[in-house]
Structures are given as structure tokens and as C-alpha cells.
Design a protein around this motif. Structure first.
Motif, PDB file in Angstrom:
ATOM      1  N   ALA A 140     -22.365 -58.680   4.419  1.00  0.00           N
ATOM      2  CA  ALA A 140     -23.727 -58.545   4.072  1.00  0.00           C
ATOM      3  C   ALA A 140     -24.369 -57.156   4.807  1.00  0.00           C
ATOM      4  O   ALA A 140     -25.013 -56.400   4.388  1.00  0.00           O
ATOM      5  CB  ALA A 140     -24.701 -59.546   4.395  1.00  0.00           C
ATOM      6  N   LEU A 141     -23.973 -57.064   6.209  1.00  0.00           N
ATOM      7  CA  LEU A 141     -24.066 -55.821   6.993  1.00  0.00           C
ATOM      8  C   LEU A 141     -23.847 -54.584   6.386  1.00  0.00           C
ATOM      9  O   LEU A 141     -24.631 -53.720   6.303  1.00  0.00           O
ATOM     10  CB  LEU A 141     -23.789 -56.230   8.279  1.00  0.00           C
ATOM     11  CG  LEU A 141     -24.323 -55.147   9.335  1.00  0.00           C
ATOM     12  CD1 LEU A 141     -25.770 -55.025   9.535  1.00  0.00           C
ATOM     13  CD2 LEU A 141     -23.689 -55.045  10.886  1.00  0.00           C
ATOM     14  N   ARG A 142     -22.657 -54.652   6.044  1.00  0.00           N
ATOM     15  CA  ARG A 142     -22.032 -53.380   5.290  1.00  0.00           C
ATOM     16  C   ARG A 142     -22.651 -53.145   4.092  1.00  0.00           C
ATOM     17  O   ARG A 142     -22.930 -51.934   3.907  1.00  0.00           O
ATOM     18  CB  ARG A 142     -20.492 -53.533   5.160  1.00  0.00           C
ATOM     19  CG  ARG A 142     -19.607 -52.255   5.217  1.00  0.00           C
ATOM     20  CD  ARG A 142     -18.227 -52.647   4.787  1.00  0.00           C
ATOM     21  NE  ARG A 142     -17.901 -53.281   3.568  1.00  0.00           N
ATOM     22  CZ  ARG A 142     -17.016 -54.083   3.465  1.00  0.00           C
ATOM     23  NH1 ARG A 142     -16.045 -54.000   4.476  1.00  0.00           N
ATOM     24  NH2 ARG A 142     -16.689 -54.781   2.242  1.00  0.00           N
ATOM     25  N   PHE A 178     -25.988 -49.455   1.074  1.00  0.00           N
ATOM     26  CA  PHE A 178     -27.255 -49.485   0.138  1.00  0.00           C
ATOM     27  C   PHE A 178     -28.402 -48.401   0.883  1.00  0.00           C
ATOM     28  O   PHE A 178     -28.841 -47.551   0.144  1.00  0.00           O
ATOM     29  CB  PHE A 178     -27.805 -50.701  -0.270  1.00  0.00           C
ATOM     30  CG  PHE A 178     -29.243 -50.817  -0.850  1.00  0.00           C
ATOM     31  CD1 PHE A 178     -28.981 -50.547  -2.408  1.00  0.00           C
ATOM     32  CD2 PHE A 178     -30.410 -50.948  -0.501  1.00  0.00           C
ATOM     33  CE1 PHE A 178     -30.017 -50.474  -3.155  1.00  0.00           C
ATOM     34  CE2 PHE A 178     -31.321 -50.744  -1.279  1.00  0.00           C
ATOM     35  CZ  PHE A 178     -31.318 -50.657  -2.499  1.00  0.00           C
ATOM     36  N   THR A 179     -28.715 -48.869   1.906  1.00  0.00           N
ATOM     37  CA  THR A 179     -29.649 -47.813   2.577  1.00  0.00           C
ATOM     38  C   THR A 179     -29.465 -46.695   2.805  1.00  0.00           C
ATOM     39  O   THR A 179     -30.150 -45.783   2.469  1.00  0.00           O
ATOM     40  CB  THR A 179     -30.130 -48.635   4.045  1.00  0.00           C
ATOM     41  OG1 THR A 179     -30.236 -50.039   3.935  1.00  0.00           O
ATOM     42  CG2 THR A 179     -31.144 -48.071   4.693  1.00  0.00           C
ATOM     43  N   VAL A 180     -28.111 -46.114   3.287  1.00  0.00           N
ATOM     44  CA  VAL A 180     -27.950 -44.815   3.474  1.00  0.00           C
ATOM     45  C   VAL A 180     -27.849 -44.057   2.298  1.00  0.00           C
ATOM     46  O   VAL A 180     -28.310 -42.928   1.945  1.00  0.00           O
ATOM     47  CB  VAL A 180     -26.470 -44.586   4.261  1.00  0.00           C
ATOM     48  CG1 VAL A 180     -26.254 -43.446   4.437  1.00  0.00           C
ATOM     49  CG2 VAL A 180     -26.744 -45.283   5.535  1.00  0.00           C
ATOM     50  N   LEU A 181     -27.161 -44.599   1.161  1.00  0.00           N
ATOM     51  CA  LEU A 181     -26.961 -43.802   0.020  1.00  0.00           C
ATOM     52  C   LEU A 181     -27.977 -43.485  -0.762  1.00  0.00           C
ATOM     53  O   LEU A 181     -28.703 -42.574  -0.979  1.00  0.00           O
ATOM     54  CB  LEU A 181     -25.932 -44.485  -0.867  1.00  0.00           C
ATOM     55  CG  LEU A 181     -24.363 -44.455  -0.637  1.00  0.00           C
ATOM     56  CD1 LEU A 181     -23.589 -45.242  -1.405  1.00  0.00           C
ATOM     57  CD2 LEU A 181     -24.180 -42.909  -0.556  1.00  0.00           C
ATOM     58  N   ALA A 182     -28.935 -44.748  -0.651  1.00  0.00           N
ATOM     59  CA  ALA A 182     -30.229 -44.482  -1.492  1.00  0.00           C
ATOM     60  C   ALA A 182     -31.353 -43.920  -0.767  1.00  0.00           C
ATOM     61  O   ALA A 182     -31.754 -42.884  -1.627  1.00  0.00           O
ATOM     62  CB  ALA A 182     -30.770 -46.157  -1.962  1.00  0.00           C
ATOM     63  N   VAL A 183     -31.267 -43.840   0.471  1.00  0.00           N
ATOM     64  CA  VAL A 183     -32.276 -43.213   1.048  1.00  0.00           C
ATOM     65  C   VAL A 183     -32.095 -41.548   1.159  1.00  0.00           C
ATOM     66  O   VAL A 183     -32.820 -40.709   0.757  1.00  0.00           O
ATOM     67  CB  VAL A 183     -32.690 -43.718   2.665  1.00  0.00           C
ATOM     68  CG1 VAL A 183     -33.608 -42.863   3.230  1.00  0.00           C
ATOM     69  CG2 VAL A 183     -33.367 -44.899   2.352  1.00  0.00           C
ATOM     70  N   PHE A 184     -30.791 -41.361   1.187  1.00  0.00           N
ATOM     71  CA  PHE A 184     -30.148 -39.916   1.174  1.00  0.00           C
ATOM     72  C   PHE A 184     -30.737 -39.387  -0.177  1.00  0.00           C
ATOM     73  O   PHE A 184     -31.148 -38.275  -0.127  1.00  0.00           O
ATOM     74  CB  PHE A 184     -28.654 -39.891   1.396  1.00  0.00           C
ATOM     75  CG  PHE A 184     -28.352 -38.644   1.507  1.00  0.00           C
ATOM     76  CD1 PHE A 184     -28.259 -37.373   2.340  1.00  0.00           C
ATOM     77  CD2 PHE A 184     -27.560 -38.118   0.264  1.00  0.00           C
ATOM     78  CE1 PHE A 184     -27.803 -36.317   2.274  1.00  0.00           C
ATOM     79  CE2 PHE A 184     -26.968 -36.914   0.090  1.00  0.00           C
ATOM     80  CZ  PHE A 184     -27.089 -35.888   1.077  1.00  0.00           C
ATOM     81  N   ALA A 186     -35.906 -50.003   3.013  1.00  0.00           N
ATOM     82  CA  ALA A 186     -34.798 -50.154   2.137  1.00  0.00           C
ATOM     83  C   ALA A 186     -33.817 -51.190   2.550  1.00  0.00           C
ATOM     84  O   ALA A 186     -33.078 -51.779   2.102  1.00  0.00           O
ATOM     85  CB  ALA A 186     -34.071 -48.829   2.048  1.00  0.00           C
ATOM     86  N   PHE A 187     -33.777 -51.047   4.282  1.00  0.00           N
ATOM     87  CA  PHE A 187     -33.016 -52.135   4.901  1.00  0.00           C
ATOM     88  C   PHE A 187     -33.414 -53.484   4.476  1.00  0.00           C
ATOM     89  O   PHE A 187     -32.506 -54.402   4.694  1.00  0.00           O
ATOM     90  CB  PHE A 187     -33.180 -51.665   6.452  1.00  0.00           C
ATOM     91  CG  PHE A 187     -32.108 -52.404   7.275  1.00  0.00           C
ATOM     92  CD1 PHE A 187     -30.942 -51.710   7.175  1.00  0.00           C
ATOM     93  CD2 PHE A 187     -32.389 -53.413   8.103  1.00  0.00           C
ATOM     94  CE1 PHE A 187     -30.098 -52.673   7.991  1.00  0.00           C
ATOM     95  CE2 PHE A 187     -31.502 -53.970   8.775  1.00  0.00           C
ATOM     96  CZ  PHE A 187     -30.318 -53.581   8.832  1.00  0.00           C
ATOM     97  N   THR A 245     -27.276 -58.140   0.309  1.00  0.00           N
ATOM     98  CA  THR A 245     -27.689 -57.735   1.671  1.00  0.00           C
ATOM     99  C   THR A 245     -28.064 -58.639   2.598  1.00  0.00           C
ATOM    100  O   THR A 245     -28.250 -59.868   2.290  1.00  0.00           O
ATOM    101  CB  THR A 245     -28.771 -56.661   1.172  1.00  0.00           C
ATOM    102  OG1 THR A 245     -29.921 -57.693   0.585  1.00  0.00           O
ATOM    103  CG2 THR A 245     -28.558 -55.610   0.276  1.00  0.00           C
ATOM    104  N   LEU A 246     -28.341 -58.422   3.653  1.00  0.00           N
ATOM    105  CA  LEU A 246     -28.893 -59.314   4.945  1.00  0.00           C
ATOM    106  C   LEU A 246     -30.099 -60.028   4.366  1.00  0.00           C
ATOM    107  O   LEU A 246     -30.179 -61.173   4.578  1.00  0.00           O
ATOM    108  CB  LEU A 246     -28.862 -58.547   6.140  1.00  0.00           C
ATOM    109  CG  LEU A 246     -28.009 -57.905   6.825  1.00  0.00           C
ATOM    110  CD1 LEU A 246     -28.189 -57.092   8.151  1.00  0.00           C
ATOM    111  CD2 LEU A 246     -26.941 -59.287   7.542  1.00  0.00           C
TER     112      LEU A 246
END
Lengths: 268, 304
Positions: free
Chosen positions: B76-78, B83-89, B232-233, B253-254
Motif C-alpha cells: 500500500a505504501l508503494r 500514485f502521488t509522485v507520478l500524478a503530481v509530477f 494526493a497522498f 493506497t494507505l
């Protein structure tokens, strides 16, 4: 040539932003059979039935009114207490100011799952469960961090000379703040105001847990069209489309200061 | 002596101003967040469950140890980080580029800006369900287009290959306007001289964008990135409606993991520990980000 490519990109992005909405609008004029047709239909005989049903439905008007009261209240109240805090954090260093700023930011980090039940208990004890004021306070709390931090960013970009000149002229801190700093930061207030309004207007989880029977905002109300067995596409899409009208009206009113060169330009 | 008196007067005035301006926000936030935080922290050290509320025991760090030992937590952490890194980037790139393009445009600006803000304005429940309809493998409009273009239709939300991509598409659609709006506000409040000077010097649009626009807009981009990452997190609604964490647990997700334990299994203690871990991760990352970018303190301060 450059202009052509820029426009092509801008309109392509507009198409991307608009397409899902077009599909929603499209669905709102379809019969329930057309809405789930295979293959999907672009051209069909439009019907007004969904809209007539929604407009006749007093509950939908109620959602709209509750949302409007909560979102406007959150925006006004949030800016009223958030902008002063942002100004102080942008213009003064004092003992612990970095930690104070971070603490405000950290209030947005707690996952809602950890907040909902304590919130519910707190609201029950205070007797503000299912009231407009209760929901406004919750929404201000959820969005205050964003208001303070974004407005702080805007204040830092405003040159300080004008404010310093104002002190030399003998104005107090308060006078300088509301006579000079606030008007200068109108693009920021406008952008942050729009964001706060939209966040509150569309907030679902807290509105569901802290409201729901007397005060039912549109996201919670519209969720009622999603049944266990089937989704009432016609009413869901028609009411979502209608609810866009007041939002666009608000965005339109508030976006004026975003137009370039309106504020700082006048000082040069 | 006289000067010293005025200095003290000034300091007093200044401190009074600072306290009064911060007071309302502080009272509200302490009132709203302190109690929920303490409750979740205490719960996370217990085995409190709504199934047997009478027999709650204090178990200190057991929830946390259990969490660290579970593969599901690490998966879930991964998922959450990816999700957060790709989407926000993607959202930051699109938001900054289109804000700049729109800022330089002079026809139909009002219309375009309104169209860009629509994804943020529409009730998310309606938008998310519309996406679910569009992603539908057999009657959705996306596969209809894929077939028109001669491409292989996809299972979108149901396939391990495309479920995460689909979620990122929806999140990007919904949240790019947030970054765009902040950047538009930022661009409108920047002084225009550097841009004009660069134009006079014959700089290309790309040079102006990379050498002037992005550096000057940087504090705004940093803030937009920070808030978008924090949100997003803990994304919940999009994922819950579209995939419910599936296929399998590939998009769980977490936050969904915590929801599953808290609301479905009713073990609030365990859910509380997941929430606290999420909070700690966010605080650490945000502190590093803010310190590195020097965004914690103002660059300059007012002198009387």
C-alpha cells in the motif's frame, strides 16, 4: 506560427478539460436506455425529462442552498482569519515563526479517517452537528492551511517598499495592512478565494458525517442518485450540470483580479 | 534614552499586531485539530475495536509492529508513493506550462480559463462516476475511440496494466486546474520588467520560460506542489469509486487500507496507527522539502 502552435495547444487542453463534462451533459439529455447504449451514442433525440424532474425536486434546491451558504460562509470566514495570519507570517520573523507556520500546514496532513470520529464526538457535544455554522467551521479548518500558505506566498512576491513608505508616513501596522497590503494582494485573494469556494462546495466526507439530514450539501445529495442496484444517470448528470451554473458565476465574478497587470501595474 | 523608548514602543506595537493577527486562526485550528489528533494517537496505542468496545487494552506499539511486519502495508505504501509522485509530477508540468501559455494569450482568455477550471468546479461524485462510465470496457466512450483509431480496446480499471494509469488520468484531469490557478495568480502578481527586458534582448520564448518565468514563479510552483502532494497522498474518493483498490490490491493506497480496517473491520486502533504513520511520513517529507527550498521563513522582513 508561434501563435498558431500556442493556440493549438491551448484549445487541445481545453478539449481535454471539457470532454468528460461534455459526456456528462450529453448523458443528462439522454433517456436511461440511451445513457447506457452500446456503442455509446453521440447523436440522439435529446429529452428534457431529467432536467424537469430535477427542477421540480425541492430537495435538489435544498442541496443547492445548503452548499451555497456553506461555501460562501467558508470563503468569507476563511479569508477573514487566514489573510491576516498569512500577512504576519510573510512580513515578520518572530520566535518560533517557522514552527508556527509548519504547524498550520500540518493540520492538512492528517488523513480524514483519523479525524472523522473525534470530529463527530466534538460536534455532538457542542450541539453543532447538522448545522450550517458547524460545517462552515469544519471547512474553514480543513482549508485554512491552504489559505494561509498560499497568501503568504503572494505577500512575499509583493515588494515591501510601499508598506515601508506607509510606516514612515506614520500609518499603524493595521492601517498599512488593510489600506495597502490587502489591495495589492487582490490577485492572490482572488485565486485563493476561488480555490476555497470550490473545495468547500465539493467537499464530501465531512459534509456527509457532520451534516446529512438537516444540512445536506450537493455532493452528499447527489450521492443519493447512486443506488446499490443502479445509478440514476439522468438525475445525477442533470443536477450536476445545473449545479455548475452558480459555480461558474462565482468563478467569473472572482477571477477579475487574475487578469494580468491589473494591480501592480497601476503603481508604476 | 529617547530613541530607546521609541524602539520599545515600536516593539510593543509590533508584537501586539502579530498576536492579534494570528489569534483567530490559531484558536480555530487548536480547537479543531488538537482533540482529533490526541484521540487518534491514543487509539493507535490500543486494540480498540467497535466490535468489542468494552475490552479495549493498551498495547503500546503492537499495532505499529504488526503494521511493519505486514506485506500489505508495504505494498500500500508503494502504491501510494507511485500514485502521488507520478500524478503530481504530470500535474505540475501541465499546470505551469498551460498557465504560462494562457498568460501570454490575448484572445478568448476568459473562455479558456473558465474551461480549464471546469474539472475543479464540477461535483466530484458526478465527474468520477462519469469517468467510470467512460472507462467501461464494453459501453464506454474511451474504447469506442480506441476502436475508431484502430487500437486495441483496454479493460482500463480492471486490468493490472492500466488501472493505475487510469487513476492517474482522472486525478490529473481533476487537479491540474488547481496548479494552473495558483500559477495564474502568481503570474499576475509578478512584475513585468524582467519579461520585457528579456524580450528587448531578443530572448526566445523557451529561454524566457526556463530562465525567467519558472525561477520567478518558483515559490508558487513549490507551494502548489506541496499542497497537491499532501492531498494526493491521502486521495480517497477517486480510487474508492473507480477501482476500490483493485484489481487485487494493486491500486490500494494507505488511505484505502486504513479505511478497510477502520470502517469495514471496525478496528479503529489499527486504522489509527496507519493514519499516524501517514502523518509522520508527510511531516518528514514536507520538512525536508521546505528546508531545501527555503520556504519555511520569509526571505525578508519589515523594518520600521
Amino acid at each position: 506560427m508561434k501563435v498558431f502552435f500556442r493556440r493549438a495547444a491551448l484549445y487541445l487542453f481545453a478539449l481535454w478539460s471539457f470532454f468528460p463534462l461534455y459526456w456528462l451533459l450529453n448523458t443528462s439529455f439522454k433517456t436511461s436506455k440511451d445513457a447506457l447504449a452500446r456503442p455509446p451514442t453521440f447523436i440522439f433525440k435529446p429529452i428534457m425529462k431529467n432536467y424537469i424532474e430535477v427542477i421540480k425536486n425541492n430537495e435538489v434546491w435544498g442541496y443547492f442552498l445548503d452548499s451555497l451558504i456553506v461555501a460562501l460562509g467558508t470563503t468569507c470566514f476563511g479569508l477573514l482569519i487566514g489573510v491576516p495570519a498569512a500577512y504576519v507570517l510573510a512580513r515578520f520573523k518572530f520566535k518560533g515563526s517557522a514552527d508556527f507556520g509548519f504547524w498550520i500546514l500540518s493540520t492538512r496532513m492528517t488523513p480524514p479517517i483519523a479525524m472523522l470520529i473525534p470530529f463527530f464526538i466534538m460536534y455532538l457535544k457542542l450541539g453543532i452537528l447538522d448545522t450550517h455554522i458547524g460545517l462552515i467551521i469544519a471547512h474553514v479548518g480543513l482549508n485554512l492551511s491552504i489559505i494561509v500558505w498560499l497568501m503568504r506566498g503572494f505577500y512575499e512576491e509583493i515588494p515591501m517598499e510601499i508598506e515601508e513608505a506607509s510606516y514612515v508616513d506614520g500609518s499603524s501596522f493595521f492601517q498599512t495592512f488593510y489600506k495597502i497590503a490587502v489591495p495589492l494582494s487582490m490577485p492572490g485573494i482572488s485565486a485563493v478565494g476561488i480555490i476555497t469556494f470550490l473545495f468547500s462546495w465539493n467537499e464530501f466526507l465531512f459534509a456527509l458525517v457532520l451534516g446529512d439530514s438537516v444540512v445536506r450539501t450537493s455532493p452528499v445529495g447527489l450521492y443519493g442518485f447512486v443506488g446499490y442496484q443502479k445509478i440514476y444517470w439522468g438525475q445525477l448528470s442533470a443536477s450536476a450540470s445545473l449545479l455548475l451554473i452558480p459555480v461558474l458565476f462565482f468563478v467569473f465574478l472572482f477571477q477579475k483580479p487574475l487578469i494580468k497587470g491589473l494591480t501592480l501595474g497601476s503603481f508604476k | 534614552m529617547q530613541g530607546c523608548f521609541f524602539m520599545n514602543q515600536f516593539r510593543k506595537e509590533r508584537n501586539k499586531f502579530i498576536i492579534l493577527m494570528l489569534m483567530p486562526a490559531t484558536i480555530l485550528l487548536v480547537g479543531l485539530t488538537l482533540f482529533p489528533f490526541i484521540v487518534s494517537l491514543i487509539l493507535s496505542f490500543t486494540d480498540y475495536s467497535l466490535l468489542r468496545p468494552g475490552q479495549t487494552k493498551f498495547i503500546f506499539l503492537d499495532n505499529y509492529i504488526e503494521l511493519m511486519k505486514t506485506d500489505e502495508f508495504w505494498i500500500a505504501l508503494r502504491v501510494t508513493v507511485v500514485f502521488t509522485v507520478l500524478a503530481v509530477f504530470i500535474q505540475v508540468v501541465l499546470g505551469v506550462v498551460f498557465a504560462t501559455l494562457l498568460h501570454n494569450e490575448n484572445s478568448n482568455v476568459s473562455l479558456l480559463r473558465t474551461l480549464y477550471l471546469l474539472p475543479l468546479a464540477i461535483t466530484p461524485i458526478a465527474a468520477t462516476f462519469t469517468f467510470r462510465l467512460m472507462f467501461n470496457p464494453s459501453l464506454g466512450v474511451l474504447n469506442y475511440f480506441m476502436k475508431l483509431l484502430g487500437l486495441e480496446p483496454q479493460a482500463w480499471l480492471a486490468s493490472p496494466n492500466t488501472a493505475m494509469i487510469s487513476l492517474i488520468i482522472v486525478d490529473t484531469w481533476q487537479w491540474t486546474p488547481f496548479i494552473l490557478l495558483i500559477c495564474l495568480g502568481g503570474l499576475a502578481s509578478l512584475p513585468s520588467e524582467p519579461f520585457e527586458a528579456a524580450k528587448v534582448d531578443g530572448a526566445s520564448s523557451w529561454q524566457i520560460f526556463t530562465k525567467i518565468t519558472v525561477p520567478m514563479l518558483y515559490p508558487f510552483i513549490g507551494l502548489a506542489l506541496l499542497f497537491r502532494s499532501i492531498d494526493a497522498f491521502k486521495t480517497f474518493d477517486i480510487i474508492y469509486v473507480l477501482t476500490s483498490g483493485g484489481p487485487g490490491i494493486l491500486t490500494r493506497t494507505l488511505n484505502l487500507y486504513a479505511f478497510k480496517h477502520g470502517i469495514e473491520f471496525l478496528s479503529m486502533g489499527y486504522a489509527g496507527s496507519i493514519a499516524i504513520v501517514m502523518l509522520i511520513i508527510t511531516i518528514v517529507v514536507a520538512q525536508i522539502f521546505l528546508r531545501k527550498n527555503k520556504l519555511l521563513l520569509p526571505k525578508d522582513t519589515l523594518k520600521g
